[in-house]
Design an enzyme around this catalytic site. Structure first.
Site: not given
Ligand code: NAD
Length: 369
Positions: A80, A180, A182
């Site tokens: 990483k 979340g 996202g």
């Molecule tokens: P993202 O940043 O697009 O989405 C995260 C969302 O969580 C955001 O909308 C944010 O506003 C929200 N959030 C933050 N704190 C919060 C809270 N206290 N309560 C409610 N919502 C909250 O990220 P993502 O790419 O969708 O990833 C989400 C999770 O999955 C992360 O933990 C990331 O490490 C993990 N992940 C993502 C991927 C990927 O392909 N993007 C792969 C493996 C793991």
């Protein structure tokens, strides 16, 4: 301060600091383990308070990638990178191209991709300087945004959890509390809703809430705090890590915890408590491995079909881990760790045989025989 003792204890092979004041680049790369193959893991950009904080994050995250790749059956190691900086103010073409040149000097031992605050556009700049990067735009032969595949893998893990808990793989009629909204949350919410589930969701970001509503019009919004109290079948953490902790664990009214967020258990003992409470925990780093699987295919030529087939295997692997957890009477997170460690160890144990390559190393000399 970084101590060799820490690296020995956690098993890291290499930690590299790269810097260039001309573009304000400050990056730390941690290569945890390369027994299965080159270390692959995304680059995160974050305004860390200091080097100590950045270092502890990159050490923890890189180790997690070793386990994720191993349990997903990939021939990849764990690594990483973290860039110390404000993603709004400090990004520039020069910074990412400079980073790309440094990556090139690692000779392929570490391959990067997107992580928090790193976009496909940033990856394109890195790709200008090195091919040791994936998550490249589709137009340049890459696989683009990994979020839909992370969501698909998480969905398959959820289906396996439903089969184990309710005797039926389908999410139809099940109630989900999704934390979340996202990138991954949106795609997962849509998969759940399209397959007949009822979805409650929350987010702190209004823009993302609006986007989620477009993806999942039937979903019902609840407050950020209320999400833990929703009576539901599945609590699905898709925001930050450590949301299963001393404060929340007693509030959960679900039968299953399964989401895409990394490091959902604040501490391993919270996994033990979930088992005691008869709440099934789907191993986070397995069921969110779809994005990693997807980018890993870039090196052999990406296609949506190949990616989908590989991500679908998460269903069977999740069931296999549940079986191991039952057979050995250990919590699921422990069974997952064991499976990853056993795979790495078994490949490490393979005896090498002399393959007759000596002559090739000295092309100017005559063959001995
Ligand atoms: P993202 O940043 O697009 O989405 C995260 C969302 O969580 C955001 O909308 C944010 O506003 C929200 N959030 C933050 N704190 C919060 C809270 N206290 N309560 C409610 N919502 C909250 O990220 P993502 O790419 O969708 O990833 C989400 C999770 O999955 C992360 O933990 C990331 O490490 C993990 N992940 C993502 C991927 C990927 O392909 N993007 C792969 C493996 C793991």
């Amino acid at each position: 301060m970084l101590k060799f003792e820490t690296l020995y204890k956690e098993g890291h092979e290499e930690v590299v600091f790269f810097s260039d004041p001309s573009c304000n680049l400050k990056v730390i790369i941690a290569i945890h383990n390369t027994i299965l193959g080159p270390a692959l893991g995304g680059t995160r950009m974050w305004p860390y308070k200091n080097e100590e904080e950045a270092l502890s994050d990159v050490l923890r995250l890189s180790k997690g990638m070793t386990y994720k790749a191993a349990v997903a059956g990939l021939n990849l190691g764990g690594g990483k990178a973290v860039i110390i900086g404000d993603p709004v103010q400090d990004k520039s073409e020069a910074l990412f191209r400079c980073y790309g040149r440094f990556l090139e000097s690692l000779n392929g031992r570490y391959i990067t991709a997107e992580d928090v605050n790193i976009t496909v556009e940033d990856i394109e700049h890195i790709f200008t300087e090195t091919s040791n990067v994936c998550g490249v735009a589709k137009i340049h032969g890459g696989s683009g945004n990994p979020a839909p595949f992370t969501a698909l893998g998480t969905f398959r893990g959820i289906e396996a959890s439903c089969l184990k808990t309710f005797g039926d793989r389908s999410v139809k009629g099940k109630v989900f509390a999704l934390q979340g909204a996202g990138s991954v949350g949106c795609h997962l919410g849509k998969l759940l809703s399209d397959n007949g589930a009822k979805v409650f969701f929350c987010d702190i970001n209004e823009k993302n809430v609006e986007r989620f509503k477009e993806f999942v019009p039937n979903a019902e919004r609840v407050s950020v705090d209320e999400i833990y109290d929703i009576p539901c079948d599945v609590y699905s953490p898709c925001a930050l890590g450590a949301t299963i902790n001393d404060d929340t664990i007693e509030r959960l009214k679900c039968r299953v915890v399964a989401g895409c967020a990394n490091n959902q258990l604040a501490e391993n003992r919270h996994g033990d408590i979930l088992k005691e409470k008869d709440i099934l925990y789907a191993p986070d780093y397995l069921i969110n491995a779809g994005g990693l699987m997807n980018v890993s295919i870039e090196f052999e030529g990406w296609s949506e079909d190949k990616a989908t087939r590989m991500v679908d295997t998460i269903y069977d692997t999740t069931l296999e881990i549940f079986k191991k957890s039952d057979k050995d009477d250990i919590p699921v997170h422990q069974a997952t760790d064991l499976l990853a460690e056993q795979r790495i160890q078994s490949i490490k144990n393979i005896k090498g045989r002399y393959l007759g390559r000596l002559a090739h190393r000295f092309p100017g000399r005559k063959k001995l025989i």
